[in-house]
Scaffold this motif. Structure first.
Motif, short mmCIF file in Angstrom:
data_model
loop_
_atom_site.label_atom_id
_atom_site.label_comp_id
_atom_site.label_asym_id
_atom_site.label_seq_id
_atom_site.Cartn_x
_atom_site.Cartn_y
_atom_site.Cartn_z
N GLY A 165 36.07 -31.20 -10.78
CA GLY A 165 35.04 -30.59 -11.61
C GLY A 165 35.02 -31.12 -13.03
N ILE A 166 35.56 -32.30 -13.25
CA ILE A 166 35.61 -32.90 -14.58
C ILE A 166 34.45 -33.87 -14.73
CG2 ILE A 166 36.96 -34.34 -16.15
CD1 ILE A 166 39.47 -33.17 -14.76
N ALA A 167 33.61 -33.60 -15.72
CA ALA A 167 32.35 -34.34 -15.84
C ALA A 167 32.38 -35.49 -16.84
CB ALA A 167 31.23 -33.36 -16.24
N ILE A 168 33.44 -35.57 -17.66
CA ILE A 168 33.49 -36.60 -18.68
C ILE A 168 34.83 -37.31 -18.65
CG2 ILE A 168 33.38 -37.11 -21.17
CD1 ILE A 168 31.67 -34.68 -21.55
N ASP A 169 34.78 -38.63 -18.68
CA ASP A 169 35.97 -39.45 -18.84
C ASP A 169 35.92 -40.09 -20.22
OD1 ASP A 169 38.37 -40.94 -17.56
OD2 ASP A 169 37.16 -42.54 -18.47
N SER A 170 37.10 -40.29 -20.82
CA SER A 170 37.18 -40.99 -22.10
C SER A 170 38.39 -41.92 -22.08
CB SER A 170 37.28 -40.00 -23.26
OG SER A 170 37.20 -40.69 -24.50
N SER A 171 38.50 -42.69 -21.00
CA SER A 171 39.61 -43.62 -20.84
C SER A 171 39.28 -45.01 -21.34
CB SER A 171 40.02 -43.73 -19.36
OG SER A 171 40.35 -42.46 -18.83
N VAL A 172 38.01 -45.29 -21.56
CA VAL A 172 37.59 -46.64 -21.96
C VAL A 172 37.73 -46.80 -23.46
CG1 VAL A 172 35.64 -48.23 -22.11
CG2 VAL A 172 36.04 -46.94 -20.01
N ARG A 173 38.45 -47.81 -23.88
CA ARG A 173 38.54 -48.17 -25.30
C ARG A 173 37.68 -49.41 -25.50
NH1 ARG A 173 43.76 -49.53 -29.17
NH2 ARG A 173 42.89 -48.51 -31.03
N ALA A 174 36.52 -49.20 -26.09
CA ALA A 174 35.54 -50.28 -26.20
C ALA A 174 36.15 -51.54 -26.81
CB ALA A 174 34.35 -49.81 -27.03
N TYR A 175 35.79 -52.68 -26.23
CA TYR A 175 36.17 -54.01 -26.73
C TYR A 175 37.67 -54.26 -26.73
CZ TYR A 175 31.31 -54.03 -28.43
OH TYR A 175 29.94 -53.96 -28.53
N HIS A 176 38.42 -53.61 -25.85
CA HIS A 176 39.87 -53.84 -25.74
C HIS A 176 40.19 -54.27 -24.30
CE1 HIS A 176 40.05 -51.76 -29.58
NE2 HIS A 176 41.32 -52.09 -29.68
#
Length: 329
Positions: A165-176
């Protein structure tokens, strides 16, 4: 795993929503970042310092999002400090998965397995489920956002999050790019939110990074070329040619951060995702805060950033507000 923005669908927000900013904190155990990982490293004494940081944020009406890992979820101090903030609606709850300290322990502790997305799908599923249950039991609140430890997103992560039931991921570190260590490659991913898995309605809010300098237009492709040469990225930044600016107090100066914010706003990034690791709140735990002077500078960094964001009319936001603003086609 390599992600490329051109193959992904941007998330659209209702008119007038952006620009906003989100403060995400990796709330985790203390460990020596220069030493091998170990299951027994579960000390979380630094979480006591979150009381001050939470009060600091409340004073400026900023709602931080705390991404809690398994050892922290076991901490009575964390439950007291953060639990009150969650119940009062003054902070948001998320998950952070460090596989080496999260049961079940069926894998060898090594560099490859420190990236959750490298684990067999069944084991990644079990660890996410264990962490989800533990955090829910400890804080009596459901988490709606997730970050893989070491930014270790995998091919199956989005669908496994949807199961919880988790709707958001924030694992991506842009440009890395972490592929040299066995992790994912985000080197070509810009900081705009996108659908990580549109079928399961899981979106990605990357940690914000931008490029500055004479050759900023070459952006990710230009940085890819120079980062292969030792010390060349640092030289290019000092000469004002090409500079990568992540929005974090850990290794980014105030001046760089303010310049990075302005660049992100010119590029119409709708959500600026600023982040740091909770052990940095205690001098000596990380390379970024070595003594009390560094800690004072750490808070000064946030003061300057919050003031600049306010002056640029960039308002703070929270997880539920972000979810409510998404336009579902």
């Amino acid at each position: 795993m390599e992600l490329r923005t051109e193959h992904l669908t941007p998330v659209r927000f209702r008119e007038g929503f952006g620009p906003r900013f989100l403060v995400t904190v990796d709330v985790e155990e203390e460990f020596d970042w220069s030493q091998p990982l170990a299951r027994e490293n579960v000390s979380v004494e630094s979480v006591a310092r979150l009381r001050k940081f939470q009060r600091f944020c409340e004073a400026v009406e900023v709602r931080p999002c705390y991404l809690i890992d398994f050892p922290v979820a076991n901490s009575r101090i964390a439950q007291d400090i953060l639990g009150k903030a969650f119940k009062a609606g003054k902070a948001d709850l998320g998950l952070q998965l460090h596989p080496w300290v999260t049961p079940p322990h069926r894998e060898e502790v090594n560099q490859s397995n420190s990236f959750p997305g490298n684990l067999p799908p069944a084991l990644e599923r079990d660890k996410i489920a264990t962490l989800t249950r533990k955090v829910r039991d400890s804080f009596d609140t459901d988490a709606l956002i997730y970050r893989a430890g070491r930014y270790g997103l995998g091919e199956d992560t989005a669908s496994l999050l949807a199961e919880q039931g988790i709707a958001i991921d924030s694992s991506v570190r842009a440009y890395h790019d972490y592929s040299a260590a066995g992790g994912p490659d985000f080197g070509m991913v810009d900081p705009n939110p996108f659908w990580l898995d549109r079928d399961h309605r899981v979106m990605e809010i990357p940690l914000t990074t931008v490029f500055a300098g004479v050759f900023a237009r070459s952006g990710a492709s230009g940085f890819r070329r120079i980062e292969k040469v030792p010390r060349l990225p640092g030289l290019a930044a000092r000469l004002g040619l090409l500079e990568r600016i992540p929005l974090t107090p850990e290794g980014t100066t105030v001046q760089e951060a303010l310049r990075g914010i302005d660049i992100a706003l010119r590029q119409d990034v709708p959500i600026l995702n600023l982040a740091f690791h909770s052990p940095s709140l205690v001098p000596g735990n990380t390379p970024y805060v070595r003594d009390s002077t560094d800690l004072d500078a750490f808070y000064d960094w946030w003061r300057a950033v919050f003031d600049h964001l306010k002056a640029r009319n960039v308002r703070p936001t929270g997880i539920e507000e972000i979810m409510a603003a998404v336009e579902l086609e």
